[in-house]
Motif scaffolding. Structure first.
Motif, PDB file in Angstrom:
ATOM      1  N   GLN A  63       0.704  -1.161   0.070  1.00 17.56           N
ATOM      2  CA  GLN A  63      -0.158  -0.103  -0.189  1.00 17.56           C
ATOM      3  C   GLN A  63       1.050   1.423  -0.164  1.00 17.56           C
ATOM      4  O   GLN A  63       0.306   2.369   0.241  1.00 17.56           O
ATOM      5  N   GLY A  64       2.147   1.062  -0.227  1.00 20.61           N
ATOM      6  CA  GLY A  64       3.054   2.251  -0.180  1.00 20.61           C
ATOM      7  C   GLY A  64       3.342   2.552   1.060  1.00 20.61           C
ATOM      8  O   GLY A  64       2.730   2.268   2.160  1.00 20.61           O
ATOM      9  N   GLY A  65       4.491   3.326   1.469  1.00 20.78           N
ATOM     10  CA  GLY A  65       4.892   3.684   2.716  1.00 20.78           C
ATOM     11  C   GLY A  65       5.223   2.632   3.671  1.00 20.78           C
ATOM     12  O   GLY A  65       5.515   2.526   4.708  1.00 20.78           O
ATOM     13  N   GLY A  66       5.785   1.283   2.938  1.00 27.55           N
ATOM     14  CA  GLY A  66       5.891   0.273   3.749  1.00 27.55           C
ATOM     15  C   GLY A  66       4.990  -0.623   4.413  1.00 27.55           C
ATOM     16  O   GLY A  66       5.316  -1.438   4.870  1.00 27.55           O
ATOM     17  N   VAL A  67       3.719  -0.306   4.135  1.00 26.22           N
ATOM     18  CA  VAL A  67       2.612  -0.915   4.807  1.00 26.22           C
ATOM     19  C   VAL A  67       2.372  -2.116   3.857  1.00 26.22           C
ATOM     20  O   VAL A  67       1.787  -1.990   2.694  1.00 26.22           O
ATOM     21  N   ILE A  68       2.222  -3.521   4.251  1.00 29.98           N
ATOM     22  CA  ILE A  68       1.820  -4.839   3.452  1.00 29.98           C
ATOM     23  C   ILE A  68       0.298  -5.186   4.100  1.00 29.98           C
ATOM     24  O   ILE A  68       0.367  -5.501   5.101  1.00 29.98           O
ATOM     25  N   ASN A  69      -0.494  -5.263   3.109  1.00 25.48           N
ATOM     26  CA  ASN A  69      -1.950  -5.667   3.488  1.00 25.48           C
ATOM     27  C   ASN A  69      -2.015  -7.023   3.541  1.00 25.48           C
ATOM     28  O   ASN A  69      -1.712  -7.734   2.847  1.00 25.48           O
ATOM     29  N   LEU A  70      -2.590  -7.555   4.990  1.00 25.71           N
ATOM     30  CA  LEU A  70      -2.310  -9.132   5.207  1.00 25.71           C
ATOM     31  C   LEU A  70      -3.787  -9.341   5.405  1.00 25.71           C
ATOM     32  O   LEU A  70      -4.121 -10.549   5.847  1.00 25.71           O
ATOM     33  N   THR A  71      -4.919  -8.373   5.109  1.00 23.95           N
ATOM     34  CA  THR A  71      -6.355  -8.526   5.395  1.00 23.95           C
ATOM     35  C   THR A  71      -6.667  -9.836   4.567  1.00 23.95           C
ATOM     36  O   THR A  71      -6.387 -10.139   3.246  1.00 23.95           O
ATOM     37  N   GLY A  72      -7.436 -10.693   5.156  1.00 26.55           N
ATOM     38  CA  GLY A  72      -7.875 -12.017   4.613  1.00 26.55           C
ATOM     39  C   GLY A  72      -6.839 -13.356   4.753  1.00 26.55           C
ATOM     40  O   GLY A  72      -7.317 -14.225   4.433  1.00 26.55           O
ATOM     41  N   SER A  73      -5.915 -12.910   5.032  1.00 28.34           N
ATOM     42  CA  SER A  73      -4.935 -13.892   5.221  1.00 28.34           C
ATOM     43  C   SER A  73      -5.009 -14.788   6.510  1.00 28.34           C
ATOM     44  O   SER A  73      -5.680 -14.266   7.447  1.00 28.34           O
ATOM     45  N   GLN A  74      -4.257 -15.807   6.637  1.00 24.56           N
ATOM     46  CA  GLN A  74      -4.283 -16.624   7.811  1.00 24.56           C
ATOM     47  C   GLN A  74      -3.207 -16.391   9.022  1.00 24.56           C
ATOM     48  O   GLN A  74      -3.053 -17.177   9.817  1.00 24.56           O
ATOM     49  N   TYR A  75      -2.368 -15.206   8.792  1.00 23.41           N
ATOM     50  CA  TYR A  75      -1.516 -15.081   9.677  1.00 23.41           C
ATOM     51  C   TYR A  75      -1.911 -14.688  11.084  1.00 23.41           C
ATOM     52  O   TYR A  75      -2.742 -13.733  11.268  1.00 23.41           O
ATOM     53  N   ASP A  76      -1.408 -15.290  11.982  1.00 18.64           N
ATOM     54  CA  ASP A  76      -1.773 -14.978  13.589  1.00 18.64           C
ATOM     55  C   ASP A  76      -0.841 -15.455  14.547  1.00 18.64           C
ATOM     56  O   ASP A  76       0.320 -15.841  14.055  1.00 18.64           O
ATOM     57  N   PHE A  77      -0.809 -15.093  15.688  1.00 22.24           N
ATOM     58  CA  PHE A  77      -0.153 -15.402  16.876  1.00 22.24           C
ATOM     59  C   PHE A  77      -0.979 -15.730  17.993  1.00 22.24           C
ATOM     60  O   PHE A  77      -1.751 -15.130  18.463  1.00 22.24           O
ATOM     61  N   ARG A  78      -0.905 -16.983  18.331  1.00 25.14           N
ATOM     62  CA  ARG A  78      -1.741 -17.309  19.351  1.00 25.14           C
ATOM     63  C   ARG A  78      -0.826 -17.750  20.752  1.00 25.14           C
ATOM     64  O   ARG A  78       0.153 -18.161  20.933  1.00 25.14           O
ATOM     65  N   VAL A  79      -1.713 -17.296  21.887  1.00 21.76           N
ATOM     66  CA  VAL A  79      -1.134 -17.323  23.219  1.00 21.76           C
ATOM     67  C   VAL A  79      -1.951 -18.290  24.057  1.00 21.76           C
ATOM     68  O   VAL A  79      -3.197 -17.940  24.080  1.00 21.76           O
ATOM     69  N   THR A  80      -1.689 -19.126  24.772  1.00 22.10           N
ATOM     70  CA  THR A  80      -2.331 -19.945  25.630  1.00 22.10           C
ATOM     71  C   THR A  80      -1.340 -20.062  26.922  1.00 22.10           C
ATOM     72  O   THR A  80      -0.420 -19.417  27.061  1.00 22.10           O
ATOM     73  N   LYS A  81      -1.901 -20.311  28.112  1.00 18.92           N
ATOM     74  CA  LYS A  81      -1.207 -20.648  29.188  1.00 18.92           C
ATOM     75  C   LYS A  81       0.312 -21.316  29.241  1.00 18.92           C
ATOM     76  O   LYS A  81       1.113 -20.954  29.743  1.00 18.92           O
ATOM     77  N   ASP A  82       0.074 -22.299  28.523  1.00 19.98           N
ATOM     78  CA  ASP A  82       1.344 -23.292  28.132  1.00 19.98           C
ATOM     79  C   ASP A  82       2.129 -23.107  27.013  1.00 19.98           C
ATOM     80  O   ASP A  82       2.905 -23.813  26.774  1.00 19.98           O
ATOM     81  N   SER A  83       1.463 -22.345  26.020  1.00 17.97           N
ATOM     82  CA  SER A  83       2.291 -22.278  24.640  1.00 17.97           C
ATOM     83  C   SER A  83       1.976 -21.021  23.929  1.00 17.97           C
ATOM     84  O   SER A  83       1.195 -20.225  24.359  1.00 17.97           O
ATOM     85  N   VAL A  84       2.898 -20.630  23.049  1.00 13.29           N
ATOM     86  CA  VAL A  84       2.924 -19.298  22.195  1.00 13.29           C
ATOM     87  C   VAL A  84       3.203 -19.879  20.617  1.00 13.29           C
ATOM     88  O   VAL A  84       4.084 -20.820  20.380  1.00 13.29           O
ATOM     89  N   VAL A  85       2.342 -19.865  19.856  1.00 18.92           N
ATOM     90  CA  VAL A  85       2.375 -20.247  18.524  1.00 18.92           C
ATOM     91  C   VAL A  85       2.402 -18.984  17.517  1.00 18.92           C
ATOM     92  O   VAL A  85       1.433 -18.286  17.565  1.00 18.92           O
ATOM     93  N   ALA A  86       3.191 -19.038  16.822  1.00 20.27           N
ATOM     94  CA  ALA A  86       3.479 -17.969  15.809  1.00 20.27           C
ATOM     95  C   ALA A  86       3.456 -18.171  14.299  1.00 20.27           C
ATOM     96  O   ALA A  86       4.074 -19.397  13.894  1.00 20.27           O
ATOM     97  N   TYR A  87       2.660 -17.987  13.592  1.00 24.73           N
ATOM     98  CA  TYR A  87       2.611 -18.291  11.963  1.00 24.73           C
ATOM     99  C   TYR A  87       2.393 -16.826  11.344  1.00 24.73           C
ATOM    100  O   TYR A  87       1.263 -16.187  11.090  1.00 24.73           O
ATOM    101  N   LEU A  88       3.627 -16.062  11.022  1.00 24.43           N
ATOM    102  CA  LEU A  88       3.640 -14.652  10.628  1.00 24.43           C
ATOM    103  C   LEU A  88       4.430 -14.589   9.268  1.00 24.43           C
ATOM    104  O   LEU A  88       5.517 -15.482   9.617  1.00 24.43           O
ATOM    105  N   PRO A  89       4.053 -13.795   8.331  1.00 23.16           N
ATOM    106  CA  PRO A  89       5.243 -13.598   7.355  1.00 23.16           C
ATOM    107  C   PRO A  89       6.295 -12.793   8.010  1.00 23.16           C
ATOM    108  O   PRO A  89       6.057 -12.062   8.972  1.00 23.16           O
TER     109      PRO A  89
END
Length: 177
Positions: A63-89
């Motif tokens: 989108q210019g200015g260094g911003v990359i649109n990820l809307t609609g993608s499946q990228y996320d970062f999950r936190v639970t009490k016993d684990s942290v799971v990252a799936y990010l570009p």
């Protein structure tokens, strides 16, 4: 004209981010207190430098200015009490690359991590997570969350320049057993 495009694209990002907010104040407080939430990334903002800016301007979704649109993608970062799971570009300068291209980005599951949470006077949270058991590279993740669930995640590792993700918090989906 270039500044007008930048301003309009930033306004569009801000409006679309508001449309995708999934939590209210009570839900945000509850999921953070329970340490059971998912950060959904809507945009990525890599650390700016000349080389990366030239490459990013040619990418689809930029989108210019260094911003990359990820809307609609499946990228996320999950936190639970016993684990942290990252799936990010990852967009930016990495000082070591994996041999397998499928191992790129910020993708890990950590069971050994430190978790520090603080709340400011206006009700916004700052959560600091440091992984200790990621095979290739440990990460320092700083999550800033507003009362309404809008969030910003800064991910930095020893071998990568920091990158910022904007998005929102949502309740983690419960798996049926």
């Amino acid at each position: 004209m270039k500044h007008l495009k930048l301003i309009l694209s930033m306004a569009l990002v801000a409006l679309t981010t508001q449309l995708f907010a999934q939590t209210n104040k009570e839900t945000t407080i509850k999921i953070i207190d329970e340490k059971d939430y998912t950060f959904v990334a809507n945009s990525a903002i890599p650390m700016s430098n000349m080389d990366i800016s030239q490459i990013l301007s040619r990418m689809p979704g930029s989108q210019g200015g260094g911003v990359i649109n990820l809307t609609g993608s499946q990228y996320d970062f999950r936190v639970t009490k016993d684990s942290v799971v990252a799936y990010l570009p990852y967009y930016g300068r990495s000082f070591s690359a994996p041999m397998n291209p499928n191992e790129g980005g910020i993708k890990f599951t950590s069971k050994d991590f430190s978790y520090k949470e603080s709340k400011n006077k206006k009700g916004a949270y700052t959560i600091q997570i440091n992984t200790k058991d990621v095979k290739r590279e440990n990460f320092r993740l700083t999550l800033s969350v507003t009362e309404n669930g809008y969030a910003s995640l800064v991910a930095s590792g020893y071998n990568k320049q920091p990158i910022t993700f904007n998005g929102y918090l949502s309740e983690s989906k419960k798996k049926d057993q």
